[in-house]
Design a protein around this motif. Structure first.
Motif, mmCIF file in Angstrom:
data_model
loop_
_atom_site.group_PDB
_atom_site.id
_atom_site.type_symbol
_atom_site.label_atom_id
_atom_site.label_comp_id
_atom_site.label_asym_id
_atom_site.label_seq_id
_atom_site.Cartn_x
_atom_site.Cartn_y
_atom_site.Cartn_z
ATOM 1 N N LYS A 39 0.720 12.051 1.135
ATOM 2 C CA LYS A 39 0.794 10.598 1.239
ATOM 3 C C LYS A 39 -0.432 10.085 1.999
ATOM 4 O O LYS A 39 -0.844 10.666 2.994
ATOM 5 C CB LYS A 39 2.074 10.199 1.978
ATOM 6 C CG LYS A 39 2.261 8.708 2.125
ATOM 7 C CD LYS A 39 3.564 8.382 2.840
ATOM 8 C CE LYS A 39 3.724 6.874 2.990
ATOM 9 N NZ LYS A 39 4.999 6.519 3.619
ATOM 10 N N PRO A 70 2.340 5.348 -11.485
ATOM 11 C CA PRO A 70 3.532 6.139 -11.157
ATOM 12 C C PRO A 70 3.672 7.317 -12.119
ATOM 13 O O PRO A 70 2.739 7.607 -12.886
ATOM 14 C CB PRO A 70 4.671 5.125 -11.349
ATOM 15 C CG PRO A 70 4.153 4.164 -12.380
ATOM 16 C CD PRO A 70 2.650 4.120 -12.198
ATOM 17 N N GLU A 124 2.299 7.840 -2.173
ATOM 18 C CA GLU A 124 3.362 8.785 -1.827
ATOM 19 C C GLU A 124 2.810 10.195 -1.982
ATOM 20 O O GLU A 124 1.753 10.383 -2.592
ATOM 21 C CB GLU A 124 4.551 8.631 -2.788
ATOM 22 C CG GLU A 124 5.166 7.259 -2.835
ATOM 23 C CD GLU A 124 6.185 7.090 -3.964
ATOM 24 O OE1 GLU A 124 6.838 6.043 -3.996
ATOM 25 O OE2 GLU A 124 6.310 8.001 -4.812
ATOM 26 N N ASN A 132 9.839 -0.248 -11.567
ATOM 27 C CA ASN A 132 10.442 0.549 -10.490
ATOM 28 C C ASN A 132 9.608 0.576 -9.206
ATOM 29 O O ASN A 132 9.882 1.372 -8.314
ATOM 30 C CB ASN A 132 10.682 1.981 -10.978
ATOM 31 C CG ASN A 132 11.606 2.026 -12.175
ATOM 32 O OD1 ASN A 132 12.641 1.380 -12.181
ATOM 33 N ND2 ASN A 132 11.219 2.756 -13.201
ATOM 34 N N LEU A 133 8.591 -0.268 -9.130
ATOM 35 C CA LEU A 133 7.684 -0.165 -7.982
ATOM 36 C C LEU A 133 7.955 -1.153 -6.859
ATOM 37 O O LEU A 133 7.421 -0.992 -5.767
ATOM 38 C CB LEU A 133 6.225 -0.309 -8.428
ATOM 39 C CG LEU A 133 5.651 0.820 -9.279
ATOM 40 C CD1 LEU A 133 4.137 0.691 -9.350
ATOM 41 C CD2 LEU A 133 6.037 2.193 -8.761
ATOM 42 N N ARG A 185 8.984 0.693 -3.923
ATOM 43 C CA ARG A 185 8.163 1.855 -3.571
ATOM 44 C C ARG A 185 6.808 1.470 -2.986
ATOM 45 O O ARG A 185 6.152 2.289 -2.350
ATOM 46 C CB ARG A 185 7.921 2.725 -4.818
ATOM 47 C CG ARG A 185 9.163 3.410 -5.341
ATOM 48 C CD ARG A 185 8.922 4.118 -6.656
ATOM 49 N NE ARG A 185 8.008 5.249 -6.541
ATOM 50 C CZ ARG A 185 7.607 5.982 -7.566
ATOM 51 N NH1 ARG A 185 8.043 5.715 -8.798
ATOM 52 N NH2 ARG A 185 6.782 6.991 -7.379
#
Length: 196
Positions: A34, A74, A98, A160-161, A164
């Motif tokens: 990360k 992603p 990440e 989906n971010l 995140r």
């Protein structure tokens, strides 16, 4: 992880395991921590990345030290700096938001693979066309769309971010301030909008 890339290709084209094995010898797997920077602006890179797990982003930093995020990548996304295809210095940093696992592929992977496995050529052309379409739409959104329209487009592209990615990064991608993004999100919440 190589199997994940094989499955990605199989979803797009009819490629056999034997054909995939013949083109995958130069692919390498790598893990990044990360916040690890994996490409610096000014580098002359010889590869791109297919994200198996985790999240990368490409961004530049202006003369005032402000970041401008061009792209997030992603899982099952490809990311590279197109300048490197021409042996030119990279314009963008790429780092890991990440802990991330990628497949590293040579810049000419698709071209060389299409010679060995001709069914890859139409897919390669589609990927290039999609990349151009994405950039044209992105430029148009930055020039003419409202902050709300940009945010809704971000959610559609990266569903989906939102949980995140830090809000300041989303704001950077949208070309607005974090305060403006907060206002947009509050106005959407008042309209009972919920990201899906």
């Amino acid at each position: 992880m190589i199997d994940q890339f094989k499955n990605y290709l199989k979803e797009k084209i009819q490629i056999t395991d034997e054909q995939f094995d013949s083109i995958s010898t130069d692919l390498k797997i790598k893990k990044f921590d990360k916040n690890e920077i994996i490409q610096y602006t000014g580098d002359i890179t010889k590869h791109g990345f297919f994200v198996c797990k985790g999240l990368l982003r490409a961004y530049s930093i202006d003369s005032k030290g402000k970041e401008h995020i061009l792209q997030f990548a992603p899982e099952n996304w490809l990311i590279s700096d197109r300048n490197s295809m021409n042996n030119e210095a990279s314009v963008f940093f790429i780092d890991a938001i990440e802990a991330t696992e990628v497949i590293i592929m040579p810049n000419d992977f698709m071209e060389q693979a299409a010679i060995q496995v001709p069914c890859l050529q139409p897919m390669h052309t589609r990927l290039l066309n999609n990349s151009i379409r994405f950039m044209q739409k992105r430029i148009n959104m930055l020039l003419s769309a409202t902050a709300e329209e940009r945010y809704l487009d971000f959610i559609k592209l990266y569903p989906n971010l939102t949980l995140r990615v830090p809000q300041w990064m989303i704001a950077s991608y949208l070309g607005i301030t974090p305060e403006s993004l907060s206002r947009v999100r509050k106005e959407l919440a008042n309209k009972h909008f919920r990201p899906s």
